[in-house]
Design an enzyme around this catalytic site. Structure first.
Site, mmCIF file in Angstrom:
data_model
loop_
_atom_site.group_PDB
_atom_site.id
_atom_site.type_symbol
_atom_site.label_atom_id
_atom_site.label_comp_id
_atom_site.label_asym_id
_atom_site.label_seq_id
_atom_site.Cartn_x
_atom_site.Cartn_y
_atom_site.Cartn_z
ATOM 1 N N ASP A 41 0.825 -1.226 0.000
ATOM 2 C CA ASP A 41 0.000 0.000 0.000
ATOM 3 C C ASP A 41 0.854 1.269 0.000
ATOM 4 O OD1 ASP A 41 -1.943 -1.984 0.511
ATOM 5 O OD2 ASP A 41 -1.908 -1.590 2.660
ATOM 6 N N GLU A 222 -11.312 -0.803 -3.535
ATOM 7 C CA GLU A 222 -10.650 -0.110 -2.431
ATOM 8 C C GLU A 222 -9.473 0.707 -2.961
ATOM 9 O OE1 GLU A 222 -9.597 -3.518 -0.112
ATOM 10 O OE2 GLU A 222 -7.796 -3.947 -1.285
#
Length: 344
Positions: A41, A222
């Site tokens: 991420d 997401e």
């Protein structure tokens, strides 16, 4: 004569080898992954004349309780800044701190992050007898330096409620040209947008009184990220499942930050000759140029663990119509590209 001839040969050898050494140094590559360890991420951003990356420490939920950061002058050599924030500073974080997003405002550095993986009663995995997932959401920490140490700004989550079905995770803050700080976030297939207040302690309501509007594009799962180029707003996100090879990055384009967004397509996905599970990306622009990079995580081949994810960087290019060319994953990474110091 023999001595003079030997000296001549040595001189020629040195003169011939020097340019090669210089060229090798000039063409030095970052390699992928760009630094050691399991990290996912990644949030890439430029502060001053340095590139910064804020990733998730990719581990089991119970071990994922701190953040490291990495900085570079040239995209090739990265310096590790350990434990810029951990759960000793965020006392309400009991598990799973992840997906950091950083921004500077008025000389302060803010780090937004998700923690605790909050669930609602109707979700699989919700346990009424175990409150570890009953509370949490998106927090914010502040520091005087991009390397921290960061401290909890509020002592509680900035956002813990569920709006429009979006789990309060995977946030990104985008500063628009008018100074508005838009707040994108959302898991479980829903993406919301809000407006941060001036001190980042809460949100300003929209004209209808709502704090968040849903802008979910087709296929969204997401990991939202936004950037602006040539007057066009690009919203990027991840699709598929983060624990498997279906993970990939898609994007949409719009005339303003609030949308509406038209999905264009996917630009990063698995390549079984290099890596799988590529996703949850960010984008870095070298200041003052039209040079762009995608920062993302992927799963090495072979992969033996759910959390075996590494941070990588590759060049991002555009077509004449402004659409993004598919990202070519590489083992080589990118060439050195230092940022010129700008006058203060």
């Amino acid at each position: 004569m023999r001595i003079r001839f030997s000296i001549f040969l040595l001189t020629v050898a040195i003169s011939c080898s020097s340019p090669q050494s210089e060229n090798k140094e000039e063409s030095k590559l970052s390699g992928n992954p760009i630094f050691e360890g399991w990290y996912a991420d990644p949030e890439g951003i430029v502060f001053g004349d340095e590139y910064w990356i804020y990733p998730t420490f990719s581990a089991a939920f119970e071990d994922q309780l701190h953040f490291d950061a990495f900085s570079s002058k040239d995209l090739v050599t990265w310096e590790k800044h350990e434990r810029i924030l951990d759960n000793t500073a965020i006392t309400w974080a009991r598990q799973a701190m992840w997906a950091p997003a950083a921004i500077e405002k008025d000389g302060k550095y803010y780090l937004f992050f998700a923690a605790n993986d909050p669930l609602t009663p109707e979700r699989p995995g919700y346990d009424p007898k175990n409150d570890i997932n009953h509370f949490g959401g998106i927090g914010v920490a502040v520091a005087d330096s991009p390397a921290g140490p960061f401290k909890d700004l509020l002592g509680k989550p900035l956002l813990s409620d569920f709006h429009n079905g979006a789990q309060p995770i995977d946030q990104f803050v985008f500063k628009d040209i008018d100074g508005t700080h838009y707040f994108f976030y959302g898991g479980w297939g829903h993406c919301n947008i809000g407006k941060l207040n001036s001190n980042f302690t809460g949100f300003e309501p929209w004209e209808d009184g709502e704090l968040f509007h849903e802008i979910t594009p087709e296929g969204y799962v997401e990991g939202p990220f936004m950037f602006l180029r040539n007057g066009v707003y690009y919203l990027m996100w991840s699709e598929g499942g983060w624990t498997n090879d279906s993970y990939k990055v898609a994007y949409a384009m719009a005339d303003k930050a609030t949308g509406p967004y038209r999905r264009i397509g996917t630009i990063l996905e698995a390549d079984t000759t290099i890596a799988t599970g590529a996703g949850h990306n960010s984008v870095i622009q070298k200041p003052g140029t039209d040079e762009w990079y995608m920062v993302y995580h992927r799963r090495p081949i072979p992969n033996e663990g759910r959390d075996h994810r590494v941070t990588c960087i590759d060049v991002m290019e555009f077509n004449e119509d402004g659409t993004i060319k598919p990202i070519k994953m590489t083992f080589e990474g990118v060439e050195a590209n230092p940022i010129e110091k700008r006058p203060k």
